[in-house]
Every structure is written in structure tokens, then in C-alpha cells.
Design an enzyme around this catalytic site. Structure first.
Site, PDB file in Angstrom:
ATOM      1  CB  THR A 157      -1.122   0.369   1.705  1.00  0.00           C
ATOM      2  OG1 THR A 157      -2.095  -1.296   1.531  1.00  0.00           O
ATOM      3  CG2 THR A 157      -1.303   1.558   0.807  1.00  0.00           C
ATOM      4  N   GLY A 166      -9.167  -3.756   2.453  1.00  0.00           N
ATOM      5  CA  GLY A 166      -8.131  -3.648   3.227  1.00  0.00           C
ATOM      6  C   GLY A 166      -8.020  -2.648   3.632  1.00  0.00           C
ATOM      7  CG  ASP A 167      -5.581   0.100   2.518  1.00  0.00           C
ATOM      8  OD1 ASP A 167      -4.985   1.442   1.644  1.00  0.00           O
ATOM      9  OD2 ASP A 167      -5.305  -0.357   2.789  1.00  0.00           O
ATOM     10  CB  THR A 196       1.320   0.408   4.449  1.00  0.00           C
ATOM     11  OG1 THR A 196       1.955  -0.313   3.412  1.00  0.00           O
ATOM     12  CG2 THR A 196       2.996   1.188   5.568  1.00  0.00           C
ATOM     13  N   GLY A 216      -3.856  -5.267   6.435  1.00  0.00           N
ATOM     14  CA  GLY A 216      -5.113  -4.725   6.636  1.00  0.00           C
ATOM     15  C   GLY A 216      -6.704  -4.605   7.465  1.00  0.00           C
TER      16      GLY A 216
END
Length: 310
Positions: A175, A205-206, A222, A225
Site C-alpha cells: 500500500t 483492506g484499506d 500500511t 489491512g
């Protein structure tokens, strides 16, 4: 109150292979330089963060935009989020496809809608409505991403194994992200990712890839996630700063807590409301850079801190 501008970049915390080391360092340095120029020209923190992440999304060394990994169906699904600490406005997209720069779409969600998150077909429909450039999947995927997908599909490796088995060297979780403080004292964060190779379609995941609040600072995270979500990592870091810890101490403490509580690895970059800088990672490597007072710092391995004038 006037502040000296600061920008901090990460290119993802994971076991970055040597073949990507130089590209990762060059990429985060270029992103920091681009974002810092925006700040020097009087741009806002959120403008600088967006500009920096566009550089990272366009660079093949990173799993964001061009360079995104493939899900279990062999498709690209990208997530991006942007937030300003001035008024807590934010915008994000998830599972978006065929967009060159998801961070630009996240900015449009923040600026042009009443929503904070658009997903899947809805995010792509919105992109078409505002005339955002559309690209093919082939324009987003590198040969390395295709090779990694074939490897993980062959062994049916799960997400949990990818992030808990330190012997799995290809398990990218790079990420990208940025945080900034502008001349007006406003902070912002942005994060963008293509996710995890061979992830289940629809996996996001973010959704908690950072946080920004002028009362404390900004964080971009990062790593794994799911672990980051479970401990609200970014908000934990800003809370630690609110309790009096420096940006570095706050970042280290929160990442150690995540490792203890959910056995998750990752990293984060942080800037406090006063321009104090933090960066830490519990993975093998993390490409990072920051600029303050015309001095660029960068590194990749634990303990590294190189510097040069900009």
C-alpha cells in the site's frame, strides 16, 4: 497559525525483494519532492498528498494504480482514501476497476458528493459521470504481478498465511500513502492500494488506512489491512499523540500493540499538528521518505536514514 510545510511518504511495508529496492526508494523520493513543491507553492496538505500519491500510483514498483496485484479471479480491484484534518472531510473508493489513479477518484468523492465511500460498480459509475480516464486491466498490471498471482494461486495461499508467515518473501502488501502539514497548519492523509495477491474478490483492506485531525496530526498506514482495522491503528497513533507522545513514539507504540494483540505486521508514517515526524514498520522493509526545511530523508531497511538537500 503558520507552519513550516512537511510531507512524509511510505511505499508499503513488506518483504520488499532486492529487485524492487532501488525503484521503491526512487519512487518515494520522487513522491515526496512532488508533494513538497505543492506545499512550497502554497497548496493545501490534501493537494500535496494527492499529488504525491499520483506519483506512486504511476510507478510500477508499487501495488497501487499501475502495478496493482490481481485478485483470485485474475482481476484488479483497487482501494483509495483521502482525508483532511481541517474539517474531517474524507472520501474513498473500494474495489474500483479500470481507473488509472484511484486517489483522484477518492478526492472527487470527497469534493463532489455527500458520501465518504463508494464501492465496486458504484465507484466506476461515478468515475464515468465525472469523465475520469478509464484504462484497461493490462494498463494496470505488471509482469511481476502476473507471475506472483500464478504462484499464489498454485498453492492456494490464504491472506492470513501471507501476512503471518515470514518465510513467504513474495507476499506484497505495498500500500502507498502520504501525510502532510501545510503552511496554514492543516494536516491530511491519503492511502492507495491494489490489495493482496489472490485476495478474495470484494475484499477491502484499506477502509481504515489512515486518519487526519488538526487537533493531533495525520497518519497513513500500511500492512495487513485486517489487522489494521481490528486495532484502529491510525486512530490509535493520533490518540497516543494526544496523550503527549511524540509522533515517533506514538507510531512505534501503536504498531507494537497491534503485533501483541492480533499478531499483525505493518507500518505507518505520521506527522503531528506541529510538524513532528514519525515512521516505523514491523515488517522486513518499508520504503519511506520525508521532507522538511528543504531536507529530504529516506530509507528502506531498519535503522536507515539517508538525507540530501532538495
Amino acid at each position: 497559525m503558520s507552519r513550516r510545510p512537511v510531507i512524509v511518504i511510505h511505499g508499503g511495508a513488506w518483504a520488499i525483494p532486492d529487485k524492487l529496492a532501488t525503484g521503491s526508494i526512487d519512487g518515494v523520493k520522487a513522491a515526496a519532492t512532488t508533494g513538497y513543491r505543492v506545499l512550497q507553492d502554497g497548496g493545501t496538505a490534501v493537494d500535496a498528498v494527492e499529488a504525491a500519491i499520483v506519483v506512486l500510483e504511476n510507478h510500477p514498483a508499487f501495488d497501487a494504480g499501475y502495478g496493482s496485484v490481481l485478485n483470485a479471479n485474475g482481476e484488479v480491484e483497487m482501494d483509495a482514501v483521502l482525508m483532511t484534518g481541517h474539517n474531517l472531510q474524507c472520501g474513498g473508493v473500494a474495489c474500483v476497476q479500470n481507473i488509472k489513479n484511484p486517489i483522484k477518484l477518492a478526492r472527487a468523492v470527497m469534493d463532489k458528493t455527500d458520501h465518504t465511500l463508494l464501492v465496486g460498480l458504484g465507484s466506476n459509475q461515478f468515475a464515468e459521470e465525472i469523465g475520469m480516464e478509464k484504462v484497461s486491466t493490462d494498463d494496470l498490471v505488471t509482469e511481476d504481478a502476473k507471475a506472483e498471482w500464478k504462484e499464489f494461486m498454485k498453492f492456494k495461499t490464504t491472506v492470513n498465511v501471507l501476512f503471518r508467515n515470514r518465510d513467504v518473501k513474495l507476499s506484497g502488501c505495498d500500500t502507498v500513502g502520504a501525510v502532510a502539514l501545510d503552511n496554514a497548519g492543516n494536516v491530511a492523509f491519503g492511502t492507495s492500494t491494489g490489495g493482496i495477491t489472490a485476495k478474495r474478490p470484494g475484499r477491502v483492506g484499506d477502509r481504515s488506512g489512515g486518519y487526519a485531525d488538526n487537533t493531533s496530526g495525520a497518519v497513513s498506514t500500511t500492512g495487513h489491512g485486517e489487522s489494521i482495522v481490528k486495532v484502529c491503528l491510525a486512530r490509535q497513533i493520533t490518540f497516543n499523540m494526544e496523550q503527549g507522545l511524540s509522533a515517533q513514539e506514538a507510531t512505534e507504540k501503536a504498531l507494537q500493540s497491534m503485533a501483541n494483540r492480533v499478531q499483525g505486521s505493518g507500518g505507518a508514517v505520521t506527522v503531528s499538528k506541529d510538524g513532528d515526524i514519525g515512521k516505523h514498520f514491523t515488517t522486513e522493509r518499508m520504503a519511506w521518505s520525508w521532507i522538511k526545511d528543504g531536507q529530504l530523508h529516506y530509507g528502506l531497511n531498519p535503522g536507515e536514514d539517508f538525507s540530501q538537500a532538495v
